[in-house]
Scaffold this motif. Structure first.
Motif, mmCIF file in Angstrom:
data_model
loop_
_atom_site.group_PDB
_atom_site.id
_atom_site.type_symbol
_atom_site.label_atom_id
_atom_site.label_comp_id
_atom_site.label_asym_id
_atom_site.label_seq_id
_atom_site.Cartn_x
_atom_site.Cartn_y
_atom_site.Cartn_z
ATOM 1 N N UNK A 35 0.843 -1.205 0.000
ATOM 2 C CA UNK A 35 0.000 0.000 0.000
ATOM 3 C C UNK A 35 0.873 1.248 0.000
ATOM 4 N N UNK A 36 1.913 1.256 0.812
ATOM 5 C CA UNK A 36 2.834 2.404 0.840
ATOM 6 C C UNK A 36 3.483 2.614 -0.525
ATOM 7 N N UNK A 37 3.887 1.517 -1.151
ATOM 8 C CA UNK A 37 4.500 1.618 -2.475
ATOM 9 C C UNK A 37 3.503 2.196 -3.489
ATOM 10 N N UNK A 38 2.262 1.721 -3.426
ATOM 11 C CA UNK A 38 1.232 2.215 -4.351
ATOM 12 C C UNK A 38 0.993 3.702 -4.119
ATOM 13 N N UNK A 39 0.861 4.100 -2.863
ATOM 14 C CA UNK A 39 0.649 5.511 -2.555
ATOM 15 C C UNK A 39 1.801 6.361 -3.078
ATOM 16 N N UNK A 40 3.032 5.884 -2.902
ATOM 17 C CA UNK A 40 4.198 6.611 -3.423
ATOM 18 C C UNK A 40 4.169 6.664 -4.950
ATOM 19 N N UNK A 41 3.850 5.537 -5.578
ATOM 20 C CA UNK A 41 3.797 5.485 -7.044
ATOM 21 C C UNK A 41 2.809 6.498 -7.608
ATOM 22 N N UNK A 42 1.653 6.611 -6.964
ATOM 23 C CA UNK A 42 0.596 7.478 -7.495
ATOM 24 C C UNK A 42 0.907 8.959 -7.358
ATOM 25 N N UNK A 43 1.900 9.307 -6.536
ATOM 26 C CA UNK A 43 2.271 10.717 -6.395
ATOM 27 C C UNK A 43 3.213 11.173 -7.505
ATOM 28 N N UNK A 44 3.752 10.220 -8.262
ATOM 29 C CA UNK A 44 4.721 10.527 -9.310
ATOM 30 C C UNK A 44 4.021 10.716 -10.645
ATOM 31 N N UNK A 45 4.321 11.815 -11.296
ATOM 32 C CA UNK A 45 3.850 11.989 -12.665
ATOM 33 C C UNK A 45 4.798 11.184 -13.553
ATOM 34 N N UNK A 46 4.286 10.157 -14.231
ATOM 35 C CA UNK A 46 5.173 9.255 -14.972
ATOM 36 C C UNK A 46 5.885 9.951 -16.132
ATOM 37 N N UNK A 47 7.200 9.728 -16.172
ATOM 38 C CA UNK A 47 8.020 10.276 -17.246
ATOM 39 C C UNK A 47 8.728 9.168 -18.017
ATOM 40 N N UNK A 67 -9.791 -2.905 -0.507
ATOM 41 C CA UNK A 67 -10.833 -1.867 -0.366
ATOM 42 C C UNK A 67 -10.204 -0.492 -0.197
ATOM 43 N N UNK A 68 -9.148 -0.433 0.608
ATOM 44 C CA UNK A 68 -8.458 0.842 0.845
ATOM 45 C C UNK A 68 -7.853 1.379 -0.456
ATOM 46 N N UNK A 69 -7.177 0.512 -1.177
ATOM 47 C CA UNK A 69 -6.486 0.920 -2.398
ATOM 48 C C UNK A 69 -7.478 1.258 -3.519
ATOM 49 N N UNK A 70 -8.613 0.577 -3.540
ATOM 50 C CA UNK A 70 -9.612 0.843 -4.590
ATOM 51 C C UNK A 70 -10.152 2.268 -4.504
ATOM 52 N N UNK A 71 -10.013 2.893 -3.347
ATOM 53 C CA UNK A 71 -10.466 4.286 -3.182
ATOM 54 C C UNK A 71 -9.453 5.283 -3.714
ATOM 55 N N UNK A 72 -8.242 4.814 -3.945
ATOM 56 C CA UNK A 72 -7.192 5.692 -4.478
ATOM 57 C C UNK A 72 -7.382 5.819 -5.987
ATOM 58 N N UNK A 73 -6.767 6.773 -6.545
ATOM 59 C CA UNK A 73 -6.805 6.916 -7.990
ATOM 60 C C UNK A 73 -5.890 8.047 -8.408
ATOM 61 N N UNK A 74 -5.665 8.137 -9.672
ATOM 62 C CA UNK A 74 -4.805 9.192 -10.185
ATOM 63 C C UNK A 74 -5.109 9.408 -11.654
ATOM 64 N N UNK A 75 -5.162 10.652 -12.030
ATOM 65 C CA UNK A 75 -5.413 10.949 -13.442
ATOM 66 C C UNK A 75 -4.255 10.519 -14.330
ATOM 67 N N UNK A 76 -3.097 10.286 -13.728
ATOM 68 C CA UNK A 76 -1.924 9.873 -14.503
ATOM 69 C C UNK A 76 -1.917 8.383 -14.836
ATOM 70 N N UNK A 77 -2.779 7.616 -14.180
ATOM 71 C CA UNK A 77 -2.808 6.169 -14.366
ATOM 72 C C UNK A 77 -4.243 5.773 -14.706
ATOM 73 N N UNK A 78 -4.564 5.807 -15.986
ATOM 74 C CA UNK A 78 -5.955 5.710 -16.445
ATOM 75 C C UNK A 78 -6.658 4.406 -16.099
ATOM 76 N N UNK A 79 -5.938 3.313 -15.915
ATOM 77 C CA UNK A 79 -6.565 2.024 -15.635
ATOM 78 C C UNK A 79 -6.481 1.632 -14.169
ATOM 79 N N UNK A 80 -5.903 2.478 -13.336
ATOM 80 C CA UNK A 80 -5.673 2.101 -11.946
ATOM 81 C C UNK A 80 -6.973 1.752 -11.220
#
Length: 137
Positions: A46-58, A83-96
């Motif tokens: 979960x921590x890794x996912x949260x960190x990943x979603x803060x990065x704008x992919x280059x 359930x916790x992770x399903x509430x996360x999302x990011x416009x940078x990761x369209x299929x997340x």
């Protein structure tokens, strides 16, 4: 958390040729890196996912990384974490969000419940959208 070097070679290929989120999810379920990460704790993933979603992919690596961690978490079958992770999302990761909800649906238990005064059993299915019931033939 330090950024660990992951071998995303196969995952990058899967992402590059994916024609949709289902294809990507299914390919990542058998990816050696994803399977290896699924042995980690849900908390760490979960921590890794949260960190990943803060990065704008280059790069393709950065674009692929959250999906690898997400599917690894799905392989743990930890419904509370999903359930916790399903509430996360990011416009940078369209299929997340789509993949997170599909994994949550796969993880959610289905039970058969016999209701009073009902001749057929009723199936109760818990999904990310909430519980539903259906009568069996």
């Amino acid at each position: 958390m330090t950024s660990e070097k992951l071998d995303l070679t196969e995952a990058r290929i899967h992402y590059a040729v994916a024609n949709g989120p289902i294809f990507l999810m299914e390919k990542l379920k058998t990816d050696p890196t994803t399977v290896g990460l699924s042995k980690r704790t849900s908390r760490e993933l979960i921590k890794r996912i949260q960190n990943d979603l803060t990065v704008k992919p280059r790069s393709l690596n950065q674009l692929t990384r959250p999906y690898v961690h997400l599917v690894a978490l799905g392989l743990t079958r930890d419904i509370q974490s999903m359930r916790k992770v399903a509430k996360l999302g990011s416009e940078n990761y369209k299929w997340f969000s789509t993949i997170a909800n599909m994994l949550l649906d796969e993880t959610s238990p289905a039970t058969i419940v016999k209701l009073a005064n009902v001749k057929q059993p009723t199936v109760r299915i818990e999904t990310s959208a909430g519980p539903t019931s259906a009568k069996l033939p």
